[in-house]
Design a protein around this motif. Structure first.
Motif, short mmCIF file in Angstrom:
data_model
loop_
_atom_site.label_atom_id
_atom_site.label_comp_id
_atom_site.label_asym_id
_atom_site.label_seq_id
_atom_site.Cartn_x
_atom_site.Cartn_y
_atom_site.Cartn_z
N ASN A 110 0.63 -1.33 0.00
CA ASN A 110 0.07 0.10 -0.06
C ASN A 110 0.88 1.22 -0.07
N ILE A 111 2.20 1.14 0.13
CA ILE A 111 3.05 2.47 0.11
C ILE A 111 3.52 2.75 -1.16
N SER A 112 2.94 3.98 -1.45
CA SER A 112 3.27 4.44 -2.95
C SER A 112 4.68 4.92 -3.04
N ASP A 113 5.21 5.24 -4.02
CA ASP A 113 6.49 6.02 -4.38
C ASP A 113 6.25 7.24 -3.93
N SER A 114 7.05 7.60 -2.61
CA SER A 114 6.88 8.74 -2.04
C SER A 114 7.61 10.05 -2.60
N LYS A 115 8.28 9.98 -3.81
CA LYS A 115 9.09 11.08 -4.46
C LYS A 115 8.21 11.96 -5.05
N SER A 116 8.31 13.10 -4.84
CA SER A 116 7.37 14.26 -5.51
C SER A 116 7.98 14.58 -6.84
N GLU B 124 -1.75 20.57 -20.74
CA GLU B 124 -0.69 19.43 -19.92
C GLU B 124 -0.18 19.98 -18.59
N ALA B 125 0.01 21.03 -18.36
CA ALA B 125 0.59 21.80 -17.21
C ALA B 125 -0.80 21.30 -16.26
N ALA B 126 -1.98 21.73 -16.60
CA ALA B 126 -3.09 21.53 -15.61
C ALA B 126 -3.24 20.21 -15.23
N LYS B 127 -2.87 19.03 -16.19
CA LYS B 127 -2.92 17.61 -15.97
C LYS B 127 -1.98 17.27 -14.97
N GLN B 128 -0.78 17.78 -15.00
CA GLN B 128 0.27 17.51 -14.07
C GLN B 128 -0.26 18.16 -12.70
N LEU B 129 -0.80 19.26 -12.64
CA LEU B 129 -1.29 19.71 -11.32
C LEU B 129 -2.21 19.04 -10.87
N ILE B 130 -3.10 18.46 -11.33
CA ILE B 130 -4.55 17.59 -10.83
C ILE B 130 -3.92 16.25 -10.75
N ALA B 131 -2.76 16.00 -11.21
CA ALA B 131 -2.32 14.71 -10.62
C ALA B 131 -1.42 14.82 -9.40
N GLY B 132 -1.33 16.01 -8.88
CA GLY B 132 -0.36 16.30 -7.75
C GLY B 132 0.96 16.62 -7.99
N GLN B 133 1.25 17.06 -9.05
CA GLN B 133 2.85 17.29 -9.29
C GLN B 133 3.10 18.99 -9.44
N ALA B 134 4.15 19.25 -9.11
CA ALA B 134 4.17 20.65 -9.09
C ALA B 134 4.61 21.12 -10.51
N VAL B 135 4.57 22.36 -10.92
CA VAL B 135 4.92 22.86 -12.34
C VAL B 135 5.55 24.20 -12.28
N ILE B 136 6.70 24.16 -12.97
CA ILE B 136 7.53 25.47 -13.28
C ILE B 136 7.41 25.61 -14.66
N LEU B 137 6.76 26.65 -14.93
CA LEU B 137 6.45 27.49 -16.29
C LEU B 137 7.33 28.56 -16.51
N ASN B 138 8.04 28.34 -17.58
CA ASN B 138 9.03 29.49 -18.06
C ASN B 138 8.34 30.22 -19.19
#
Length: 139
Positions: free
Chosen positions: A39-45, A60-74
């Motif tokens: 039950n332990i998932s990969d804890s790497k952010s 695509e950036a919005a999809k990443q955010l919804i999936a729980g990932q941070a996004v850096i935009l240039n």
């Protein structure tokens, strides 16, 4: 001795089938503090990096955010009108997931879902003269 008993004895299966019920129950009972490793998932952010060229790249950036990932935009390679549209779109996405957006550099934004915490402000430190570009290039 039945044929199935001989077969089980031959292949060593006899012990598994004749385990007393008391031993089986003791193995099933677990302490509430024990968490199965499955039950332990990969804890790497993860942080996704984007350099949008057109407005549709924001999806695509919005999809990443919804999936729980941070996004850096240039936004250095896109005009200001498109930048504003993308920031507005992602601000709505972040509002929906209780995230945040912060400008961390000239035309560089950090968008984070609510599972991330941002401390300090690099951009404010550069503007105040606390950290110069020369200090950044020394590393």
């Amino acid at each position: 001795m039945a044929l199935s008993d001989r077969f089980n004895k031959l292949f060593g299966l006899e012990d598994e089938q004749h385990t007393p019920a008391s031993q089986e129950n003791s193995q099933i009972t677990t302490d509430n503090k024990v968490i199965p490793m499955d039950n332990i998932s990969d804890s790497k952010s993860k942080i996704a990096l984007f350099e949008p060229r057109i407005f549709s790249d924001a999806k695509e950036a919005a999809k990443q955010l919804i999936a729980g990932q941070a996004v850096i935009l240039n936004f250095e390679r896109i005009d200001d009108t498109q930048t504003k549209r993308i920031v507005d779109f992602l601000s709505g996405t972040l509002f929906a997931i209780d995230g945040s957006i912060e400008e961390v550099g000239t035309q560089i934004f950090l968008c984070t879902p609510n599972s991330f915490e941002i401390n300090g402000s690099l951009y404010a430190n550069i503007q105040n003269g606390d950290l110069s570009n020369d200090d950044l290039n020394k590393e």
